[in-house]
Design a protein around this motif. Structure first.
Motif, short mmCIF file in Angstrom:
data_model
loop_
_atom_site.label_atom_id
_atom_site.label_comp_id
_atom_site.label_asym_id
_atom_site.label_seq_id
_atom_site.Cartn_x
_atom_site.Cartn_y
_atom_site.Cartn_z
N PHE A 56 0.71 -1.29 0.00
CA PHE A 56 0.27 -0.04 -0.08
C PHE A 56 1.06 1.52 0.45
N GLU A 57 0.96 1.90 -1.11
CA GLU A 57 1.19 3.38 -0.99
C GLU A 57 0.41 4.49 -0.68
N LYS A 58 -1.16 3.71 -1.27
CA LYS A 58 -2.15 4.33 -1.09
C LYS A 58 -2.91 3.71 -0.05
N SER A 59 -3.57 4.83 0.73
CA SER A 59 -4.48 3.71 2.20
C SER A 59 -5.48 3.47 1.18
N SER A 60 -6.67 2.59 1.74
CA SER A 60 -7.76 2.20 2.12
C SER A 60 -8.26 1.07 2.43
N THR A 61 -9.00 1.32 3.31
CA THR A 61 -10.18 0.60 4.20
C THR A 61 -10.91 -1.00 3.35
N SER A 82 3.04 -1.31 4.51
CA SER A 82 2.90 0.10 4.11
C SER A 82 3.78 0.50 3.65
N PRO A 83 4.00 1.99 3.12
CA PRO A 83 4.79 2.80 2.79
C PRO A 83 6.48 2.77 3.59
N LYS A 84 5.75 2.76 5.12
CA LYS A 84 7.06 2.06 5.86
C LYS A 84 7.94 0.98 5.99
N ASP A 85 7.03 0.15 5.37
CA ASP A 85 7.55 -0.96 5.31
C ASP A 85 8.22 -2.04 4.34
N THR A 86 8.46 -1.36 3.22
CA THR A 86 9.18 -1.62 2.17
C THR A 86 9.41 -0.45 1.38
N ILE A 130 -1.54 -8.06 -8.65
CA ILE A 130 -2.32 -7.49 -9.02
C ILE A 130 -2.91 -6.21 -8.65
N ASN A 131 -3.77 -5.40 -9.37
CA ASN A 131 -4.23 -4.14 -8.90
C ASN A 131 -4.98 -3.34 -8.80
N GLY A 132 -4.59 -2.68 -6.94
CA GLY A 132 -5.59 -2.40 -5.94
C GLY A 132 -6.16 -1.32 -6.30
N LEU A 133 -5.06 0.01 -7.25
CA LEU A 133 -5.97 0.46 -7.68
C LEU A 133 -4.59 1.62 -8.16
N THR A 134 -4.43 1.91 -9.06
CA THR A 134 -3.10 3.59 -9.47
C THR A 134 -4.59 4.72 -9.59
N ASP A 135 -3.71 5.54 -10.45
CA ASP A 135 -4.05 6.74 -10.80
C ASP A 135 -4.97 6.21 -11.59
N ALA A 229 -12.83 14.76 -5.60
CA ALA A 229 -11.29 14.63 -5.60
C ALA A 229 -10.31 13.61 -4.86
N SER A 230 -10.01 13.38 -5.43
CA SER A 230 -8.91 11.81 -4.88
C SER A 230 -7.90 11.98 -3.73
N MET A 231 -7.74 10.56 -3.84
CA MET A 231 -6.34 10.88 -3.02
C MET A 231 -5.38 11.28 -3.98
#
Length: 317
Positions: A56-61, A82-86, A130-135, A229-231
């Motif tokens: 995850f570079e973008k958060s999501s529930t 998370s971004p802190k982990d990679t 797998i694409n979990g979301l990109t811009d 307005a997206s993330m």
């Protein structure tokens, strides 16, 4: 467990167009079957011993919970990074991260900003990505949306779908879905917020671009919107509210669609902005089924990528 042959290039799910129509329809059917099995209390664990890395570079529930719960229900393990982990996109080249991570896990889900980050990772991965979301794209959400429509109204082929709002990753994915599932798509965007021309041009025989939401929703079977307005666009929020003010999905707008039209939103939603409260909380809204179906559609996707594709088959039934 037999791991995929490292000499065989893995299949990825980076956009909906990584599927053919038969595979796409099969995944939707399989997702509903898996949903029904869970509702009956059946335990189905074909992925014991398999591991999913969730980057995850973008958060999501919804994305985290649906993938993590889905992998657990199938008997596997999910690792949240998370971004802190990679080191993805920071000190370590994306190519090196892909080489290392894909030697340790069986499948990788990435939720990030630039689509190129995803494609570069996939190019060097030994396992499915797998694409979990990109811009640019959000294909997992479209699997859930197509499952939801099918469960409520039957096949979406030949139906009229309307996307209202920003020509963003959701809009791009609906354009691809129109091609894959063969439905008519009307897109209503404020001037300057249209989808990318090349994505739209590739689906010209399925899509119509308009700047009038009222005209777009005439005789619609499904109306879809997303946040204005997206993330990553928070600094544009006030400007976008002014520009998008006439593109809110209200009950008056829904009244121009077919009487049995459904409303969808990928969530989170801002009531009073892109959708009114009486629409999203009203009888035509299926957003809660849509959100739940992320779980089931992604379970079908994981099963297919990790099991069925090894024999070259369509999704299991």
């Amino acid at each position: 467990m037999t791991r995929a042959n490292s000499q065989t290039p893995p299949k990825h799910f980076l956009t909906l167009l990584d599927l053919n129509p038969g595979a796409a329809t099969g995944l939707i059917t399989r997702a509903t079957e898996l949903k029904q099995r869970r509702q009956r209390g059946e335990h189905y664990r074909p992925l014991i011993g398999y591991t999913l890395a969730m980057v995850f570079e973008k958060s999501s529930t919804r994305t985290r919970v649906s993938f993590e719960a889905g992998m657990a229900q199938l008997g596997g393990t999910a690792l949240f990074l998370s971004p802190k982990d990679t080191q993805l996109g920071r000190g370590e080249p994306i190519e090196d991260s892909a080489r290392v991570l894909s030697r340790m896990v069986d499948v990788v889900m990435i939720r990030t900003f630039e689509h190129e980050t995803l494609t570069r990772f996939a190019d060097y991965s030994q396992v499915p990505v797998i694409n979990g979301l990109t811009d640019r794209f959000h294909p997992c959400q479209l699997l859930a949306d197509m499952q939801t429509y099918t469960e409520h109204r039957g096949p979406i082929q030949g139906r009229r779908v309307v996307f209202i709002g920003d020509g963003n990753n959701m809009c791009h994915s609906y354009i691809n879905a129109a091609r894959l599932f063969d439905f008519e798509l009307h897109i209503a965007c404020p001037p300057g917020f249209e989808p990318e021309p090349e994505i739209l041009a590739a689906a010209a025989d399925h899509c119509t671009l308009l700047d009038d939401p009222a005209a777009a929703v005439e005789d619609a079977d499904l109306v879809v919107t997303d946040v204005w307005a997206s993330m990553g666009q928070e600094s544009e929020e006030d400007q976008r509210k002014a520009l998008f003010a006439d593109f809110s999905v209200t009950s008056a707008l829904m009244a121009r669609a077919r009487s049995n039209a459904l409303f969808m939103h990928c969530l989170p939603a801002h009531r009073g902005e892109e959708v009114s409260a009486d629409v999203i909380d009203g009888p035509q809204s299926v957003v809660w089924d849509e959100a739940e179906n992320r779980l089931h559609a992604q379970k079908a996707l994981l099963e297919w990528l990790l099991l069925d594709q090894r024999s070259g088959s369509e999704p299991a039934h």
